[in-house]
Scaffold this motif. Structure first.
Motif, PDB file in Angstrom:
ATOM      1  N   CYS A 169       0.836  -1.205   0.000  1.00 23.45           N
ATOM      2  CA  CYS A 169       0.000   0.000   0.000  1.00 23.45           C
ATOM      3  C   CYS A 169       0.872   1.257   0.000  1.00 23.45           C
ATOM      4  CB  CYS A 169      -0.929   0.023   1.216  1.00 23.45           C
ATOM      5  SG  CYS A 169      -2.245  -1.215   1.152  1.00 23.45           S
ATOM      6  N   GLN A 170       1.919   1.240   0.810  1.00 20.79           N
ATOM      7  CA  GLN A 170       2.828   2.392   0.879  1.00 20.79           C
ATOM      8  C   GLN A 170       3.541   2.598  -0.464  1.00 20.79           C
ATOM      9  OE1 GLN A 170       3.255   4.592   3.499  1.00 20.79           O
ATOM     10  NE2 GLN A 170       1.479   3.572   4.405  1.00 20.79           N
ATOM     11  N   ASN A 171       3.984   1.497  -1.076  1.00 21.87           N
ATOM     12  CA  ASN A 171       4.630   1.588  -2.394  1.00 21.87           C
ATOM     13  C   ASN A 171       3.661   2.151  -3.430  1.00 21.87           C
ATOM     14  OD1 ASN A 171       6.893   0.396  -1.324  1.00 21.87           O
ATOM     15  ND2 ASN A 171       6.483  -1.648  -2.193  1.00 21.87           N
ATOM     16  N   CYS A 172       2.424   1.697  -3.355  1.00 30.61           N
ATOM     17  CA  CYS A 172       1.412   2.126  -4.308  1.00 30.61           C
ATOM     18  C   CYS A 172       1.100   3.613  -4.128  1.00 30.61           C
ATOM     19  CB  CYS A 172       0.145   1.280  -4.115  1.00 30.61           C
ATOM     20  SG  CYS A 172      -1.072   1.522  -5.407  1.00 30.61           S
ATOM     21  N   LYS A 195       1.499   9.121  -6.152  1.00 32.10           N
ATOM     22  CA  LYS A 195       1.925  10.526  -5.967  1.00 32.10           C
ATOM     23  C   LYS A 195       2.856  10.964  -7.095  1.00 32.10           C
ATOM     24  CE  LYS A 195       1.266  10.558  -0.972  1.00 32.10           C
ATOM     25  NZ  LYS A 195       1.912  10.182   0.288  1.00 32.10           N
ATOM     26  N   ARG A 196       3.745  10.055  -7.514  1.00 27.35           N
ATOM     27  CA  ARG A 196       4.631  10.393  -8.650  1.00 27.35           C
ATOM     28  C   ARG A 196       3.782  10.643  -9.900  1.00 27.35           C
ATOM     29  NH1 ARG A 196       7.952   6.373  -6.237  1.00 27.35           N
ATOM     30  NH2 ARG A 196       7.219   4.734  -7.620  1.00 27.35           N
ATOM     31  N   CYS A 197       2.690   9.895 -10.011  1.00 25.77           N
ATOM     32  CA  CYS A 197       1.794  10.037 -11.155  1.00 25.77           C
ATOM     33  C   CYS A 197       1.044  11.365 -11.114  1.00 25.77           C
ATOM     34  CB  CYS A 197       0.783   8.883 -11.139  1.00 25.77           C
ATOM     35  SG  CYS A 197       0.593   8.095 -12.720  1.00 25.77           S
ATOM     36  N   VAL A 198       0.610  11.754  -9.928  1.00 28.42           N
ATOM     37  CA  VAL A 198      -0.045  13.061  -9.763  1.00 28.42           C
ATOM     38  C   VAL A 198       0.895  14.159 -10.244  1.00 28.42           C
ATOM     39  CG1 VAL A 198      -0.904  14.738  -8.064  1.00 28.42           C
ATOM     40  CG2 VAL A 198      -1.514  12.319  -7.838  1.00 28.42           C
ATOM     41  N   ASP A 199       2.164  14.076  -9.819  1.00 33.29           N
ATOM     42  CA  ASP A 199       3.143  15.090 -10.221  1.00 33.29           C
ATOM     43  C   ASP A 199       3.361  15.087 -11.734  1.00 33.29           C
ATOM     44  OD1 ASP A 199       3.435  15.783  -7.601  1.00 33.29           O
ATOM     45  OD2 ASP A 199       5.264  14.615  -7.275  1.00 33.29           O
ATOM     46  N   ALA A 200       3.489  13.900 -12.319  1.00 32.03           N
ATOM     47  CA  ALA A 200       3.735  13.799 -13.772  1.00 32.03           C
ATOM     48  C   ALA A 200       2.535  14.331 -14.560  1.00 32.03           C
ATOM     49  CB  ALA A 200       4.021  12.348 -14.149  1.00 32.03           C
TER      50      ALA A 200
END
Lengths: 134, 134, 134, 134
Positions: A113-116, A121-126
């Motif tokens: 869950c933490q990895n996901c 979050k990286r996807c939100v930024d991208a």
């Protein structure tokens, strides 16, 4: 040496190559982030099924599945050479879904869950970067 | 100090964690290769439409689309914790399809075709490795 | 009246149209059955999360997700005009997966599991028919 | 006869069943329309490659591929029991994309383009109905 036709041809060739290159590279960054997010979401949706209290993971599983599907689709659409304008609403939707999924996942202790959450979050930024640049 | 239950529990816990870890990592390598291949195939299928002699690219486009679809699907299935045995026939199918796509793409000069051929070949290798190790 | 070119053209045109038509119709039947199966599998995978004893549904959820993915992919590939021979191994794989999913689903009482089992069995039959006819 | 607990339980049970039933049925209609649209789009994208003037079909192929992908994804998401509110923006996006694809396809004479345009229009209507009812 004067080579108008040659230069012109070369210029076109380079321009064409660059346009391909730039286009491909821009997308590649977002596409990779989206696919990585889809991987983590798909894995999380499955790994949640092995947690002791599955009932508490149901919302997480649902966000994971939605998020994986939308990220995968957007990645495919980004490989098609259409005006970015036509993708803005989908990128916006994907960004919001990733944010919701990140929030839900980060509330669970399990490593998957933490990895996901981190991948989301990286996807939100991208996605934000894409929306800002187009 | 003698703690059979505790040790047993810890051992199980570690084994469980390792099994997760190993499982995830093994898959991550193949999943990444499959997704990368799907990206290149999707891009190639679209970029072919901008080539001067599209008629000559039709077979390439078709292999690209098939290969992208199968690689994407296999990547998703690999995120589900099922016995590898259940995936062997699909990995074999994917490997053969990637090999055909690589052969077709490598016969075209365009950079996107060459890139796609290379990605397909990496996928053939990754699938072969999976089949050998399971 | 003697119109070799005209006749020839018309014959080709009709043959081409028929070939399209037959091809499309044959596939449409299997494609519809596959998509319907994917719908029921996706719905079952989600509805299982609301059952009282989710732990008992985990295998069912996993088969549902695998089956939905493979059926969807095969449906897409069947819309691409490639020799059927290239799809045989995937149709065979899909058939076996649908049979496993049907067996697992039919062991659960929930209506969504029973509906899913029935849809999977229709898919097994449709795949068998395709394999027999090609 | 006074049976507060029994009645209450039965009411909940019926409500739960109805909610499942209604939910599934509502979705089934839209899901079927979306999948049918995806089928026609995928078929059109491929059949366009066999047209004499492929260059004139490039935009059509791209819309077909985008539309097929988004319709398939939305169909999958609709099988997940989440509040409809979370899907509105995606349904809106899908509706607009189907409308654009219908417009492009209807400008071509080929039967597969006309069939695809009709399927896209049915999808626009089905999405509009969903947006109006939620």
């Amino acid at each position: 040496m004067y080579m108008p036709i040659g230069n012109s041809f070369r210029f076109t060739a380079i321009k064409k190559y660059q346009s391909y290159k730039i286009n491909l590279m821009n997308h590649e960054e977002l596409i990779s982030t989206l696919n990585e997010c889809a991987n983590y979401c798909n894995h999380c949706a499955d790994a949640c099924l092995e947690e002791d209290h599955i009932q508490m993971m149901v919302t997480c599983i649902r966000y994971d599945r939605m998020c994986a599907e939308v990220c995968s689709s957007l990645a495919k659409l980004l490989s098609i050479n259409v005006p970015s304008q036509k993708l803005m609403a989908l990128v916006e939707y994907c960004k919001n879904l990733c944010a919701s999924c990140a929030e839900e996942c980060s509330s669970h202790e399990a490593q998957h869950c933490q990895n996901c959450a981190a991948a989301c979050k990286r996807c939100v930024d991208a996605c934000s970067k894409f929306l800002y640049n187009h």
